[in-house]
Design a protein around this motif. Structure first.
Motif, PDB file in Angstrom:
ATOM      1  N   GLU A  80      -7.977   4.199   8.361  1.00 52.50           N
ATOM      2  CA  GLU A  80      -6.370   4.425   8.512  1.00 52.50           C
ATOM      3  C   GLU A  80      -5.931   5.686   7.786  1.00 52.50           C
ATOM      4  O   GLU A  80      -4.698   6.174   7.474  1.00 52.50           O
ATOM      5  N   MET A  81      -5.515   5.149   6.456  1.00 50.89           N
ATOM      6  CA  MET A  81      -4.897   4.981   5.331  1.00 50.89           C
ATOM      7  C   MET A  81      -5.156   6.829   4.984  1.00 50.89           C
ATOM      8  O   MET A  81      -6.201   7.075   5.127  1.00 50.89           O
ATOM      9  N   THR A  82      -4.245   7.207   4.810  1.00 49.40           N
ATOM     10  CA  THR A  82      -3.926   8.953   4.675  1.00 49.40           C
ATOM     11  C   THR A  82      -3.197   9.363   3.346  1.00 49.40           C
ATOM     12  O   THR A  82      -2.848  10.824   3.531  1.00 49.40           O
ATOM     13  N   THR A  83      -2.101   8.568   2.971  1.00 44.95           N
ATOM     14  CA  THR A  83      -1.201   8.612   1.664  1.00 44.95           C
ATOM     15  C   THR A  83      -1.889   7.876   1.018  1.00 44.95           C
ATOM     16  O   THR A  83      -1.388   6.250   0.950  1.00 44.95           O
ATOM     17  N   GLY A  84      -1.597   7.949  -0.248  1.00 47.52           N
ATOM     18  CA  GLY A  84      -2.002   7.310  -1.763  1.00 47.52           C
ATOM     19  C   GLY A  84      -0.452   8.092  -2.724  1.00 47.52           C
ATOM     20  O   GLY A  84       0.211   8.857  -1.974  1.00 47.52           O
ATOM     21  N   PRO A  85      -0.817   7.355  -3.709  1.00 44.79           N
ATOM     22  CA  PRO A  85       0.577   7.807  -4.537  1.00 44.79           C
ATOM     23  C   PRO A  85       0.481   9.382  -4.649  1.00 44.79           C
ATOM     24  O   PRO A  85       1.843   9.595  -4.997  1.00 44.79           O
ATOM     25  N   ARG A  86      -0.643   9.906  -5.124  1.00 47.36           N
ATOM     26  CA  ARG A  86      -0.444  10.665  -4.990  1.00 47.36           C
ATOM     27  C   ARG A  86       1.148  11.415  -4.361  1.00 47.36           C
ATOM     28  O   ARG A  86       1.707  12.493  -4.093  1.00 47.36           O
ATOM     29  N   GLU A  87       0.689  11.784  -2.446  1.00 47.23           N
ATOM     30  CA  GLU A  87       1.275  11.782  -1.927  1.00 47.23           C
ATOM     31  C   GLU A  87       2.846  11.449  -1.794  1.00 47.23           C
ATOM     32  O   GLU A  87       4.839  11.805  -0.986  1.00 47.23           O
ATOM     33  N   TRP A  88       2.662  10.149  -1.738  1.00 47.94           N
ATOM     34  CA  TRP A  88       4.032   9.311  -1.935  1.00 47.94           C
ATOM     35  C   TRP A  88       4.871   9.683  -2.729  1.00 47.94           C
ATOM     36  O   TRP A  88       6.187   9.419  -2.301  1.00 47.94           O
ATOM     37  N   PHE A  89       4.940  10.618  -4.332  1.00 43.89           N
ATOM     38  CA  PHE A  89       6.044  10.182  -5.117  1.00 43.89           C
ATOM     39  C   PHE A  89       6.411  11.569  -4.494  1.00 43.89           C
ATOM     40  O   PHE A  89       7.695  11.713  -4.908  1.00 43.89           O
ATOM     41  N   ASP A  90       5.817  12.715  -4.081  1.00 38.08           N
ATOM     42  CA  ASP A  90       6.392  13.425  -3.459  1.00 38.08           C
ATOM     43  C   ASP A  90       7.810  13.486  -2.258  1.00 38.08           C
ATOM     44  O   ASP A  90       8.411  14.362  -2.134  1.00 38.08           O
ATOM     45  N   GLU A  91       6.955  12.243  -1.278  1.00 33.19           N
ATOM     46  CA  GLU A  91       8.099  12.192  -0.719  1.00 33.19           C
ATOM     47  C   GLU A  91       9.413  11.122  -1.566  1.00 33.19           C
ATOM     48  O   GLU A  91      10.064  11.343  -0.325  1.00 33.19           O
ATOM     49  N   LEU A  92       9.046  10.742  -2.317  1.00 26.35           N
ATOM     50  CA  LEU A  92      10.057  10.275  -2.922  1.00 26.35           C
ATOM     51  C   LEU A  92      10.921  10.764  -3.786  1.00 26.35           C
ATOM     52  O   LEU A  92      11.369  11.869  -4.202  1.00 26.35           O
ATOM     53  N   GLU A  93      12.628  10.622  -3.638  1.00 26.75           N
ATOM     54  CA  GLU A  93      14.127  10.823  -3.549  1.00 26.75           C
ATOM     55  C   GLU A  93      13.901  11.074  -5.092  1.00 26.75           C
ATOM     56  O   GLU A  93      15.092  11.543  -6.235  1.00 26.75           O
ATOM     57  N   ARG A 127       0.723  -0.946   0.203  1.00 27.33           N
ATOM     58  CA  ARG A 127      -0.028  -0.195  -0.264  1.00 27.33           C
ATOM     59  C   ARG A 127       0.878   1.444  -0.181  1.00 27.33           C
ATOM     60  O   ARG A 127       2.583   1.339   0.330  1.00 27.33           O
ATOM     61  N   ALA A 128       0.208   2.320  -1.012  1.00 27.27           N
ATOM     62  CA  ALA A 128       1.229   3.476  -0.583  1.00 27.27           C
ATOM     63  C   ALA A 128       1.768   3.885   0.620  1.00 27.27           C
ATOM     64  O   ALA A 128       2.261   4.306   0.990  1.00 27.27           O
ATOM     65  N   ASP A 129       0.583   4.238   1.889  1.00 30.15           N
ATOM     66  CA  ASP A 129       1.417   4.162   3.220  1.00 30.15           C
ATOM     67  C   ASP A 129       2.056   3.368   3.867  1.00 30.15           C
ATOM     68  O   ASP A 129       2.289   4.179   5.138  1.00 30.15           O
ATOM     69  N   GLU A 130       2.310   2.758   3.485  1.00 22.66           N
ATOM     70  CA  GLU A 130       3.746   1.578   3.916  1.00 22.66           C
ATOM     71  C   GLU A 130       4.341   1.243   2.899  1.00 22.66           C
ATOM     72  O   GLU A 130       6.276   0.521   3.250  1.00 22.66           O
ATOM     73  N   VAL A 131       4.864   1.544   2.085  1.00 22.81           N
ATOM     74  CA  VAL A 131       5.647   1.261   1.197  1.00 22.81           C
ATOM     75  C   VAL A 131       7.010   2.292   1.884  1.00 22.81           C
ATOM     76  O   VAL A 131       7.307   2.875   2.745  1.00 22.81           O
ATOM     77  N   GLN A 132       8.523   1.526   2.020  1.00 24.71           N
ATOM     78  CA  GLN A 132      10.148   2.176   2.272  1.00 24.71           C
ATOM     79  C   GLN A 132      10.633   2.552   1.013  1.00 24.71           C
ATOM     80  O   GLN A 132       9.882   2.489   0.110  1.00 24.71           O
ATOM     81  N   THR A 133      11.528   3.096   1.429  1.00 21.66           N
ATOM     82  CA  THR A 133      12.141   3.947   0.228  1.00 21.66           C
ATOM     83  C   THR A 133      13.278   2.846  -0.317  1.00 21.66           C
ATOM     84  O   THR A 133      13.148   3.297  -0.878  1.00 21.66           O
ATOM     85  N   GLU A 134      13.696   2.686   0.468  1.00 18.76           N
ATOM     86  CA  GLU A 134      14.671   0.743   0.241  1.00 18.76           C
ATOM     87  C   GLU A 134      13.646   0.284  -1.143  1.00 18.76           C
ATOM     88  O   GLU A 134      14.486   0.061  -1.873  1.00 18.76           O
ATOM     89  N   ASP A 135      12.138   0.053  -0.660  1.00 20.76           N
ATOM     90  CA  ASP A 135      11.982  -0.962  -1.361  1.00 20.76           C
ATOM     91  C   ASP A 135      11.760  -0.006  -3.025  1.00 20.76           C
ATOM     92  O   ASP A 135      12.159  -0.078  -4.290  1.00 20.76           O
ATOM     93  N   ALA A 136      11.304   1.432  -2.743  1.00 21.94           N
ATOM     94  CA  ALA A 136      11.734   2.357  -4.611  1.00 21.94           C
ATOM     95  C   ALA A 136      12.610   2.331  -5.522  1.00 21.94           C
ATOM     96  O   ALA A 136      13.614   1.518  -5.841  1.00 21.94           O
ATOM     97  N   SER A 137      14.192   2.376  -3.702  1.00 22.44           N
ATOM     98  CA  SER A 137      15.517   2.177  -4.818  1.00 22.44           C
ATOM     99  C   SER A 137      15.725   0.694  -5.439  1.00 22.44           C
ATOM    100  O   SER A 137      16.533   1.027  -6.088  1.00 22.44           O
TER     101      SER A 137
END
Length: 185
Positions: A87-100, A35-45
């Motif tokens: 409880e989910m407050t983060t979707g892909p839209r917000e998650w993208f903003d957090e990604l390096e 889920r977008a609210d559970e994904v870790q930065t290292e998963d994307a990397s």
């Protein structure tokens, strides 16, 4: 090749689609589903392919306001809907903003009611635009999976999602640049 499937789901249908897509991808790729609210930065990397999706809300992807509206729909017994993850407050839209950084390749999908796209919009288009702006390359065009007017998946859509996952995996393998070691063998 490593793939990461990231999704947002209000009533469980986009989660169901994501699971089917991941099953299709797993036929030939190493896949992590989050889920977008559970994904870790290292998963994307660690991923080379990002498959991202969510529900179509207000002609685009979900926002905090449209999530709140979905929660209200889920509380109304007349809708027959049940909020999957309140409880989910983060979707892909917000998650993208957090990604390096984002994986080099992507595919985008959404779940929308089976009425003209002009009326529903498509979250996959917004997701695709966000990922292209961040330097990722699409391997297939954005895809919409259809819901009944009561919110469930239309018949055959889960199977189509699995098949689409297989097609995404094949397209990603073709698009992935070969390393020197791979090309010499």
């Amino acid at each position: 090749m490593r793939a990461l499937v990231v999704y947002e789901s209000m009533f469980g249908t986009t989660r169901e689609l994501s699971e089917a897509i991941a099953a299709g991808l797993k036929r030939s790729l190493d896949v992590r589903l989050c889920r977008a609210d559970e994904v870790q930065t290292e998963d994307a990397s660690a991923a080379e392919l990002l498959v991202a999706g969510g529900p179509a809300h207000s002609q685009s992807s979900a926002t905090p306001a449209s999530r709140q509206e979905a929660a209200v729909w889920g509380e109304d017994p007349a809708t027959g809907l049940r909020v999957d993850l309140t409880e989910m407050t983060t979707g892909p839209r917000e998650w993208f903003d957090e990604l390096e950084s984002v994986p080099g390749l992507f595919a985008a999908f959404d779940a929308r009611t089976d009425i003209p796209k002009l009326l529903t919009g498509a979250a996959s288009v917004r997701i695709g635009r966000e990922l292209r702006l961040r330097g990722s390359t699409p391997v297939v065009p954005p895809e919409s999976f259809l819901l009944t007017r009561s919110g469930g998946l239309k018949s055959g859509e889960a199977e189509r999602a699995r098949w689409w996952g297989e097609q995404v995996a094949e397209a990603a393998r073709r698009a992935r640049p070969r390393t020197t070691t791979e090309t010499s063998t």
